[in-house]
Design a protein around this motif. Structure first.
Motif, PDB file in Angstrom:
ATOM      1  N   VAL A 135       0.846  -1.203   0.000  1.00  0.00           N
ATOM      2  CA  VAL A 135       0.000   0.000   0.000  1.00  0.00           C
ATOM      3  C   VAL A 135       0.876   1.246   0.000  1.00  0.00           C
ATOM      4  O   VAL A 135       0.648   2.204  -0.750  1.00  0.00           O
ATOM      5  CB  VAL A 135      -0.952   0.003   1.208  1.00  0.00           C
ATOM      6  N   ASP A 371      -5.744  -3.484   1.650  1.00  0.00           N
ATOM      7  CA  ASP A 371      -5.358  -2.763   0.434  1.00  0.00           C
ATOM      8  C   ASP A 371      -5.565  -1.260   0.539  1.00  0.00           C
ATOM      9  O   ASP A 371      -5.584  -0.562  -0.471  1.00  0.00           O
ATOM     10  CB  ASP A 371      -6.125  -3.311  -0.768  1.00  0.00           C
ATOM     11  N   SER A 372      -5.710  -0.747   1.760  1.00  0.00           N
ATOM     12  CA  SER A 372      -5.901   0.687   1.953  1.00  0.00           C
ATOM     13  C   SER A 372      -5.423   1.058   3.347  1.00  0.00           C
ATOM     14  O   SER A 372      -5.210   0.186   4.205  1.00  0.00           O
ATOM     15  CB  SER A 372      -7.376   1.066   1.814  1.00  0.00           C
TER      16      SER A 372
END
Length: 396
Positions: A135, A371-372
């Motif tokens: 990320v 993913d963030s």
């Protein structure tokens, strides 16, 4: 033009060393913003000396106290508070470079903000990569940021690699990180359960904060550095090795395919990698003492499990284990370790239970490919809660 600098964590050891380098080169650098956690008086002194536009404190009470003192002293620095203020000073349009020296996962959000804004990011916060992983790297790529490592080991590797990153995978056989071995390198492993916080913080070579000093004593700092190096330099986990080098003269090495080895040497002074990062690709005076080869009595090296006691540093092997596990596992390990170290410093668990908390947390928390930033922070919170439960069971 002068390089305008934000220093995240300006009152810590990396932050104060950064400002020491800056003050030696007033024609090259100026301070735009500073941040700190609780040290109001030191922050006030830094504001008086460097006249930053902004100063950020981690809590509202500390921010109010600093603002009062700023006003009494007739300074013009604007005092801010809250997490988004860190992101503001890290990504501000007038900032050229950001020294990321906030300890732990708390530094991830402002590091991401600086990366997305395309800053020169001087990374002394290894957790940005250990927690952020892909990320964070994606933000660096998409933002067009320049990522420069400041940890002495990673700076040494960077200085020893070819200038063109495209050549790293083709030419490098392996990367060797050196470790001092900390204060317990020769202590009987069976006696580590009785270690006190003051003993664990007494590093033989480096002057560091309490958290990283404990990590050095457990060798968890080296596990985190292996993980960081994997993300920084893009080689396979099997291409990283660790060797104990008690003198801390060689800071790390790169072994090439032809079996030649390139190493970076110097006195154990963080101002050297800081000055390198600030001025890269140029070099400027750091204030560090020169290495006196005539005074070097020896440079020795030991395997991690020398003396027949591999259990002295059990946390080190976790680096390769979590790198082979699902994405996010490195973030779980980092969160567990931060909690375990804090519990040890508060004397609620024993020194030898730090590793036990880390293992229990890795078993309890299964990541799901975060993913963030939001997903990473949620995973971090789950891991911290699990680590606290594990530490609580051990303390009773």
């Amino acid at each position: 033009m002068k390089q305008r600098l934000t220093v995240l964590g300006s009152t810590g050891s990396i932050g104060t060393s950064t400002l020491d380098v800056v003050v030696r080169h007033p024609e090259r650098f100026e301070v735009f913003a500073l941040s700190a956690c609780t040290q109001v008086d030191l922050m006030l002194a830094q504001c008086a000396q460097f006249q930053p536009r902004y100063a950020v404190m981690a809590s509202a009470p500390h921010a109010r106290l600093l603002a009062e003192k700023i006003k009494v002293n007739g300074l013009e620095t604007q005092v801010l508070q809250a997490q988004d203020a860190l992101e503001t000073i890290a990504s501000h349009s007038e900032v050229d470079a950001v020294m990321a020296a906030i300890v732990g996962a708390a530094g991830l959000a402002p590091c991401l903000a600086a990366a997305r804004a395309g800053k020169r990011l001087l990374l002394a916060n290894k957790e940005a990569l250990v927690v952020g992983g892909e990320v964070f790297l994606r933000a660096v790529r998409e933002g067009g940021a320049t990522l420069l490592p400041i940890d002495s080991e990673h700076s040494a590797i960077f200085q020893s690699l070819p200038e063109d990153p495209a050549m790293w995978a083709q030419r490098v056989d392996k990367i060797i990180l050196t470790a001092s071995g900390g204060p317990f390198r020769q202590r009987a492993s069976g006696s580590l359960r009785d270690v006190t916080p003051s003993e664990a913080c007494a590093h033989p070579n480096w002057v560091m904060g309490r958290k990283i000093s404990i990590d050095s004593a457990t060798m968890m700092n080296k596990a985190l550095e292996v993980i960081e190096a994997r993300y920084l330099f893009g080689l396979a986990p099997a291409q990283f090795d660790v060797v104990i080098h008690p003198q801390s003269t060689i800071h790390s090495m790169v072994q090439y395919r032809d079996m030649s080895v390139v190493a970076q040497l110097g006195t154990p002074d963080m101002r050297v990698p800081i000055a390198y990062g600030l001025a890269w690709p140029e070099r400027v005076a750091s204030g560090a003492a020169a290495l006196d080869f005539h005074a070097l009595s020896a440079m020795t090296f030991e395997a991690i499990d020398d003396h027949g006691h591999p259990e002295r540093f059990p946390g080190l092997r976790l680096a390769w284990e979590v790198l082979a596990a699902p994405a996010g596992t490195t973030a779980v390990l980092n969160a567990a370790n931060e909690v375990a170290v804090a519990e040890f410093l508060e004397q609620r668990i024993r020194f030898d239970q730090i590793h036990a908390v880390n293992l229990a947390t890795l078993e309890a928390v299964q990541p799901s490919n975060p993913d963030s930033l939001e997903a990473l922070l949620a995973l971090d919170a789950r891991a911290r809660a699990a680590a606290l439960r594990s530490a609580g069971r051990m303390a009773t």
